[in-house]
Enzyme design. Sequence first.
Site, PDB file in Angstrom:
ATOM      1  N   HIS A  78      -1.746   2.866  -8.326  1.00 11.01           N
ATOM      2  CA  HIS A  78      -0.372   3.237  -7.978  1.00 11.01           C
ATOM      3  C   HIS A  78      -0.163   3.078  -6.471  1.00 11.01           C
ATOM      4  O   HIS A  78      -1.032   3.423  -5.670  1.00 11.01           O
ATOM      5  CB  HIS A  78      -0.008   4.638  -8.474  1.00 11.01           C
ATOM      6  CG  HIS A  78      -0.779   5.770  -7.864  1.00 11.01           C
ATOM      7  ND1 HIS A  78      -0.450   6.318  -6.647  1.00 11.01           N
ATOM      8  CD2 HIS A  78      -1.854   6.470  -8.307  1.00 11.01           C
ATOM      9  CE1 HIS A  78      -1.283   7.317  -6.376  1.00 11.01           C
ATOM     10  NE2 HIS A  78      -2.158   7.427  -7.356  1.00 11.01           N
ATOM     11  N   ASP A  80       2.400   4.398  -4.746  1.00  6.58           N
ATOM     12  CA  ASP A  80       3.042   5.533  -4.062  1.00  6.58           C
ATOM     13  C   ASP A  80       1.998   6.549  -3.619  1.00  6.58           C
ATOM     14  O   ASP A  80       0.870   6.573  -4.129  1.00  6.58           O
ATOM     15  CB  ASP A  80       4.098   6.189  -4.964  1.00  6.58           C
ATOM     16  CG  ASP A  80       3.536   6.703  -6.295  1.00  6.58           C
ATOM     17  OD1 ASP A  80       2.639   6.046  -6.858  1.00  6.58           O
ATOM     18  OD2 ASP A  80       3.985   7.767  -6.755  1.00  6.58           O
ATOM     19  N   ASP A 111      -6.244   8.040  -2.224  1.00  7.95           N
ATOM     20  CA  ASP A 111      -5.311   8.169  -3.372  1.00  7.95           C
ATOM     21  C   ASP A 111      -4.037   7.399  -3.094  1.00  7.95           C
ATOM     22  O   ASP A 111      -3.042   7.981  -2.689  1.00  7.95           O
ATOM     23  CB  ASP A 111      -5.032   9.656  -3.613  1.00  7.95           C
ATOM     24  CG  ASP A 111      -4.188   9.892  -4.851  1.00  7.95           C
ATOM     25  OD1 ASP A 111      -4.089   8.984  -5.687  1.00  7.95           O
ATOM     26  OD2 ASP A 111      -3.615  10.997  -4.970  1.00  7.95           O
ATOM     27  N   GLU A 145       3.838   7.192  -9.683  1.00  7.37           N
ATOM     28  CA  GLU A 145       2.740   7.907 -10.349  1.00  7.37           C
ATOM     29  C   GLU A 145       2.637   9.342  -9.874  1.00  7.37           C
ATOM     30  O   GLU A 145       2.357  10.251 -10.656  1.00  7.37           O
ATOM     31  CB  GLU A 145       1.405   7.190 -10.133  1.00  7.37           C
ATOM     32  CG  GLU A 145       0.254   7.717 -10.994  1.00  7.37           C
ATOM     33  CD  GLU A 145      -0.500   8.903 -10.416  1.00  7.37           C
ATOM     34  OE1 GLU A 145      -1.231   9.561 -11.161  1.00  7.37           O
ATOM     35  OE2 GLU A 145      -0.352   9.198  -9.204  1.00  7.37           O
ATOM     36  N   GLU A 146       2.830   9.551  -8.580  1.00  2.55           N
ATOM     37  CA  GLU A 146       2.665  10.912  -8.038  1.00  2.55           C
ATOM     38  C   GLU A 146       3.715  11.871  -8.595  1.00  2.55           C
ATOM     39  O   GLU A 146       3.514  13.078  -8.603  1.00  2.55           O
ATOM     40  CB  GLU A 146       2.729  10.889  -6.502  1.00  2.55           C
ATOM     41  CG  GLU A 146       1.570  10.136  -5.845  1.00  2.55           C
ATOM     42  CD  GLU A 146       0.219  10.847  -6.015  1.00  2.55           C
ATOM     43  OE1 GLU A 146       0.158  11.934  -6.619  1.00  2.55           O
ATOM     44  OE2 GLU A 146      -0.778  10.285  -5.539  1.00  2.55           O
ATOM     45  N   HIS A 371      -4.293  14.010  -1.534  1.00  2.00           N
ATOM     46  CA  HIS A 371      -3.251  14.981  -1.176  1.00  2.00           C
ATOM     47  C   HIS A 371      -3.702  15.914  -0.052  1.00  2.00           C
ATOM     48  O   HIS A 371      -3.069  16.948   0.185  1.00  2.00           O
ATOM     49  CB  HIS A 371      -2.798  15.819  -2.381  1.00  2.00           C
ATOM     50  CG  HIS A 371      -2.326  14.994  -3.554  1.00  2.00           C
ATOM     51  ND1 HIS A 371      -1.699  15.530  -4.644  1.00  2.00           N
ATOM     52  CD2 HIS A 371      -2.376  13.665  -3.808  1.00  2.00           C
ATOM     53  CE1 HIS A 371      -1.388  14.576  -5.517  1.00  2.00           C
ATOM     54  NE2 HIS A 371      -1.809  13.432  -5.021  1.00  2.00           N
TER      55      HIS A 371
HETATM   56 ZN   LIG Z   1      -3.582   8.906  -7.437  1.00  2.16          ZN
END
Ligand SMILES: [Zn+2]
Length: 402
Positions: A78, A80, A111, A145-146, A371
Amino acid sequence: MPINSQYYSDAKSVEADLAAFMQAIIRIPSLSSCEAAVIERIQVEMLRVGFDEVSIDPMGNLLGRIGSGPIVIAFDGHADTVDTGDLSLWERDPHSGDIENGILYGRGASDQKGGIAAAVYAGAVLKKTGMPDNVTFYVTATVQEEDCDGLCWQFIVNELGLRPDLVVITEPTSLRIYRGQRGRMEMEVHTSGVSCHGSAPERGVNAVYKMAGIIADIEKLNEKLAPREPLGKGTVTVSEIRSTSPSLCAVADGCTIHLDRRLTVGETEATAVAEILALPSVRAAEASVTVLDYAVPSHTGLTYPTRKYYPSWDTPEDDPAVSSAKTAYRAAFGSEPETGFWTFSTNGVAIAGMHGIPCIGFGPGHEHFAHAPNEQVEIEHLVRSTAFYTAMVKTLAGQHGE
Ligand SMILES: [Zn+2]
């Protein structure tokens, strides 16, 4: 221990370009529904390294393809990221893309822009060394996705009709082979009351008091949820509470709690809702339970509504996809792989959980940086992921009677 494989040395030979590309995409902020600029940059790189066809679908997902054989393998990442959070917690600009002592820093490093960069460069290597004739190789750089894991792949499978034989999810696994994750869902529980003047509460029915017993029951329910192999225990927690009343000097006539429910093997939307409806406090209060919807426009303006139910999935240890991944790992690195599961959620909820497409995970970086401030990834992880992805393609090509 030195690694002597051809896969590794091929990947090592593109390290400088791979690292520069990764820096470039880290420097482009890409919150969910705001991925246009980073998607465009990844598209440029795919074309530059020789992908046969690169397209952006109506939702804004980028699909790069090499080859057109019968075995269809997709590497998904992903594009984003979540926001940076409190900037004072960062030791550098979250979009610096600085590299120091072999570590690249920035939001999205683990991520999971590294997975995309490594997959694009696996394409570059395979284009140079020869994509097997029997393989169609895709890299998908997906969106939102997030905010709503898997929505992009609901679109890709349902609307584009692409159904790969195997999807490798490139989210961070610390270079282990992952084979599943718990699912999740978001629910609301609502109680109704009757408002009246706050000076005489006995005339009304307080919706907040009705909710109090429900909250206590949900806390107990969480403790009672049983662990199930291989994903462990499901959980439920109250993540928000709000109430309504005609004034702050009145009895509350409505109360709503938001639940974050993590789902283990065998737990579904239906079982999780039934479990809440069966709580004595919920029945006594005649409370309602609602599974929430997601309907936020993507960066192209497309809205593709879905329920916020993200099924769990696990690919068995003896599944051919896992065996192939282990074979590929040994071929790339000359050592035994570790296997495991993600704690967080991925696009696998739709790919494997909804559509039953075989999935495994392998990616650069570490889940604990996701995150978090000072997010980072080792350049060596990018190189090794590229080596693994190329080995995975060749392994699957060979297994299918080349
Ligand atoms: Zn991820």
